[in-house]
Design a protein around this motif. Structure first.
Motif, PDB file in Angstrom:
ATOM      1  N   GLN A  80     -13.503  -3.961  -1.358  1.00  0.00           N
ATOM      2  CA  GLN A  80     -13.391  -4.570  -0.827  1.00  0.00           C
ATOM      3  C   GLN A  80     -14.661  -4.949   0.175  1.00  0.00           C
ATOM      4  O   GLN A  80     -15.400  -5.540   1.365  1.00  0.00           O
ATOM      5  N   GLU A  81     -14.897  -3.269   0.463  1.00  0.00           N
ATOM      6  CA  GLU A  81     -16.227  -2.956   1.285  1.00  0.00           C
ATOM      7  C   GLU A  81     -17.855  -3.622   0.554  1.00  0.00           C
ATOM      8  O   GLU A  81     -17.488  -3.317  -0.453  1.00  0.00           O
TER       9      GLU A  81
ATOM     10  N   ALA B 164      -9.680   5.017  -8.605  1.00  0.00           N
ATOM     11  CA  ALA B 164      -8.443   4.176  -8.114  1.00  0.00           C
ATOM     12  C   ALA B 164      -7.938   4.453  -8.967  1.00  0.00           C
ATOM     13  O   ALA B 164      -6.206   4.456  -8.674  1.00  0.00           O
TER      14      ALA B 164
ATOM     15  N   ASN C 112       0.686   5.748  -0.684  1.00  0.00           N
ATOM     16  CA  ASN C 112      -0.578   6.428  -0.759  1.00  0.00           C
ATOM     17  C   ASN C 112      -0.436   7.429  -1.734  1.00  0.00           C
ATOM     18  O   ASN C 112      -0.923   8.448  -2.313  1.00  0.00           O
TER      19      ASN C 112
ATOM     20  N   SER D  74     -10.691   8.135   0.248  1.00  0.00           N
ATOM     21  CA  SER D  74     -10.935   8.858   1.004  1.00  0.00           C
ATOM     22  C   SER D  74     -12.661   8.945   1.430  1.00  0.00           C
ATOM     23  O   SER D  74     -13.794   8.793   0.371  1.00  0.00           O
TER      24      SER D  74
ATOM     25  N   GLN E 148       0.701  -1.198  -0.127  1.00  0.00           N
ATOM     26  CA  GLN E 148       0.063   0.634  -0.099  1.00  0.00           C
ATOM     27  C   GLN E 148       0.565   1.209   0.037  1.00  0.00           C
ATOM     28  O   GLN E 148       1.607   1.360   1.076  1.00  0.00           O
TER      29      GLN E 148
ATOM     30  N   VAL F  78      -3.145  -1.754  -2.920  1.00  0.00           N
ATOM     31  CA  VAL F  78      -4.672  -1.583  -2.644  1.00  0.00           C
ATOM     32  C   VAL F  78      -4.605   0.221  -2.836  1.00  0.00           C
ATOM     33  O   VAL F  78      -4.023   1.032  -1.604  1.00  0.00           O
TER      34      VAL F  78
ATOM     35  N   THR G 160      -6.801   3.384  -1.446  1.00  0.00           N
ATOM     36  CA  THR G 160      -7.436   3.762  -0.267  1.00  0.00           C
ATOM     37  C   THR G 160      -8.684   4.996  -1.079  1.00  0.00           C
ATOM     38  O   THR G 160      -7.365   6.002  -2.229  1.00  0.00           O
TER      39      THR G 160
ATOM     40  N   SER H  21     -16.146   5.515   3.426  1.00  0.00           N
ATOM     41  CA  SER H  21     -14.901   5.374   2.901  1.00  0.00           C
ATOM     42  C   SER H  21     -14.750   3.214   2.064  1.00  0.00           C
ATOM     43  O   SER H  21     -15.265   3.191   2.894  1.00  0.00           O
ATOM     44  N   TYR H  22     -13.314   3.359   1.149  1.00  0.00           N
ATOM     45  CA  TYR H  22     -13.530   1.705   0.703  1.00  0.00           C
ATOM     46  C   TYR H  22     -11.953   1.901   0.626  1.00  0.00           C
ATOM     47  O   TYR H  22     -11.022   2.883  -0.079  1.00  0.00           O
ATOM     48  N   HIS H  23     -11.649   0.604   0.461  1.00  0.00           N
ATOM     49  CA  HIS H  23     -10.274   0.468  -0.316  1.00  0.00           C
ATOM     50  C   HIS H  23     -10.450  -0.983  -1.287  1.00  0.00           C
ATOM     51  O   HIS H  23     -10.929  -2.164  -0.820  1.00  0.00           O
TER      52      HIS H  23
END
Length: 639
Positions: free
Chosen positions: A254-255, A185, A131, A143, A129, A139, A141, A263-265
């Motif tokens: 994933q969520e 993403a 950022n 926000s 990961q 992966v 993220t 938020s999402y990953h």
């Protein structure tokens, strides 16, 4: 079987379009965007051709409707070449590109993908990961702040287009949200290497292309984001998306996707070039059914940036290479178009008696000799079909009458002719003073007319007195009567005199008369007809004289003027404008008016309104004065 050359196949396709134009116009039109491939089998006594027509999906059904007519035409063309057609296949094209993914590249990324999937299944903590935008990360993220903006856009989409969809509102929202999460993403992953996420509300979607590369809009990227388990999730891409894009990029969310998630990953699941998808042995029915991919069928996302860079370099190279090719000349265009006419008799008619004088994107102008114009007009449809076949679009073809061929005299030839004429002039004291070689010169000669010029105004009257014996001398040299006139070129215009000698007065007039009808703006055309004149033209640059008071108006019309030159001359021409001071021209004219009292009257009561080098328009203050000036002009007092 051996492939015939691309050039040979292209020529055969052009001939087929020309032949179909008269019998089946719809079939001819449907073939304009097609590409022909020929495989030739010479193992038999009569060579056999296996033909493949590659056409766009939207033309496929139209061509299929005319298959019989197309097969008959190709069979006829093959028989002319001493061959026969063994089969005709009609298919859709793959995405055109010269860059090919190497097997080593695929093998390396495939091995990395297996390692990545193994780490993902073992522990989410084992994946990479980062950022920082533009840096590789396994992966990504999204926000809370970004998610709020995406949710608002997705609800706007639902509100605006709900009446066009049969899906439940919540399902529409979730599908929109998944798509935008995947797009965000990708931007996080590639940074400025791709275009920005599109948040414009569009009816009909994004045209099946989510992103293009920055600085290279030909390279399309399709993004898919899904939820599910890494073991059984699949990403689907339809046939149109495959054809419009160079790469499919897949993300695993994933969520659970809903309005409440802050938020999402997203897992960078992998990518696959569409050229791999189009390989028949891998995905046989992709053109009808599209294609599905599991995670272990994708390539490791770490190779995406390198693949896109290689694609971009290849596209830019092709663009530079194509731009470096010189545009064909009018003669080359004419040779190609007429050469595609199947009938040798009609082809010879156009090649022998016509000439292409102008050609742009949708219009061609052909000059034709007067004695063959009627025959050419009857066969003009064949020429239109040939243009359409070669350039794969409708070209408007019009004809104009060829001007009689006039011999173009160079300045050295004019000087030699003048020496011969002077040599037969009877004894004249002026000959010993080099009057005919220094003060009186031959400026222009064509057919039965000669123009002489003097450099000083005081010599004009003397030269006019010698015209009878000069005419007699011209008749002795040329063997026919020659009209001769003499004029005065003031010192202030000697700057352009050499250019006028070489370019020839008639040639400038011919070019100008050819350009004026091509000016689209009626206002601009009328202005230049009355107030403009072509001062100089060398094929690439043109200098136009315009009345000083209208110079600013003409400058605003420069694009229309340059477009007219390009249409008339068949190439781009740089145009410059020069102001003509009408008051100064009028003053020089008045100095020549005799008697001087008439000149004074004209100076006080009249004004030069327009002058274009051949015609002058004079304004008078009253009707009675106008009648008097007109009478004096007709009697030659004002000239």
């Amino acid at each position: 079987m051996k492939d015939r050359t691309t050039e040979y196949a292209e020529q055969l396709l052009v001939k087929a379009i020309c032949l179909l134009a008269s019998e089946s116009p719809d079939a001819a039109i449907s073939l304009r965007k097609a590409t022909l491939r020929i495989k030739e089998d010479k193992s038999t006594e009569i060579p056999r051709w296996q033909l493949t027509l590659i056409v766009s999906p939207e033309k496929l059904s139209l061509i299929s409707c005319h298959r019989k007519a197309i097969e008959q035409v190709f069979s006829y063309l093959a028989s002319v070449e001493g061959s026969t057609v063994s089969g005709l296949e009609i298919t859709e094209p793959p995405v055109s590109r010269s860059f090919t993914v190497s097997s080593d590249f695929i093998a390396l990324l495939d091995e990395q993908q297996r390692d990545f999937i193994g780490r993902l299944r073992q522990s989410p903590a084992a994946i990479l990961q980062c950022n920082a935008a533009g840096c590789h990360s396994e992966v990504i993220t999204i926000s809370t702040e970004d998610t709020a903006r995406i949710r608002k856009f997705c609800w706007d989409m639902v509100d605006k287009f709900r009446r066009y969809s049969s899906q439940p509102i919540q399902e529409q929202f979730v599908n929109n949200l998944k798509g935008k999460l995947g797009e965000e993403a990708l931007v996080n992953l590639l940074g400025n290497a791709v275009t920005a996420v599109d948040y414009e509300l569009k009816q009909g979607g994004d045209g099946k292309v989510d992103f293009t590369l920055s600085g290279c809009s030909d390279i399309g990227i399709q993004v898919k984001a899904r939820t599910g388990s890494p073991n059984d999730i699949e990403w689907f891409i339809d046939s149109e998306e495959i054809q419009r894009n160079h790469v499919l990029v897949c993300f695993l969310i994933q969520e659970t996707v809903n309005e409440a998630q802050a938020s999402y990953h997203l897992i960078a699941a992998g990518f696959i070039p569409t050229e791999i998808i189009q390989e028949p042995e891998l995905h046989e029915n992709w053109q009808k059914k599209g294609a599905k991919f599991k995670m272990d069928e994708l390539l490791y996302m770490g190779g995406l940036q390198g693949y896109l860079n290689a694609l971009k370099e290849d596209k830019l190279y092709q663009a530079v290479f194509s731009a470096s090719k010189p545009a064909p000349t009018l003669a080359q265009v004419w040779e190609t178009v007429t050469g595609s006419i199947f009938s040798s008799q009609i082809r010879s008619l156009f090649q022998a008696h016509c000439e292409l004088v102008s050609f742009n994107e949708d219009r061609a102008i052909v000059s034709v000799a007067d004695q063959t114009r009627e025959a050419v007009e009857v066969k003009l449809s064949h020429l239109k079909s040939a243009f359409a076949a070669v350039y794969r679009r409708d070209i408007q073809v019009s004809t104009l009458l060829q001007e009689p061929k006039t011999r173009q005299w160079t300045q050295s030839e004019l000087d030699q002719l003048w020496e011969k004429v002077v040599a037969v002039i009877p004894d004249d004291p002026a000959k010993s003073q080099n009057y005919y070689g220094k003060d009186l010169l031959l400026m222009f000669f064509v057919d039965d007319h000669a123009d002489l010029v003097v450099g000083r105004k005081e010599l004009l009257e003397e030269a006019e007195g010698k015209l009878p014996m000069i005419r007699a001398a011209f008749q002795k040299v040329c063997g026919r009567p020659i009209t001769v006139s003499v004029g005065f070129i003031p010192e202030r215009v000697t700057r352009i005199t050499p250019a006028l000698k070489q370019a020839d007065y008639l040639e400038l007039r011919r070019v100008w008369e050819k350009v004026l009808p091509c000016i689209a703006s009626n206002v601009c055309r009328g202005l230049l007809e009355q107030q403009g004149q072509l001062l100089a033209f060398d094929g690439q640059q043109a200098e136009i004289g315009v009345s000083k008071g209208l110079l600013s108006v003409a400058e605003r019309k420069m694009p229309s003027i340059e477009t007219a030159f390009e249409a008339a001359c068949g190439r781009a021409v740089h145009v410059t404008l020069e102001a003509i001071d009408l008051e100064q021209v009028w003053e020089e004219v008045l100095e020549r008016v005799q008697p001087s009292s008439t000149g004074t009257m004209l100076r006080q009561q009249c004004k030069l309104m327009a002058f274009n080098g051949e015609h002058a328009r004079i304004g008078a203050r009253s009707p009675n004065l106008f009648k008097m000036v007109k009478d004096r002009i007709s009697r030659g007092i004002v000239n």
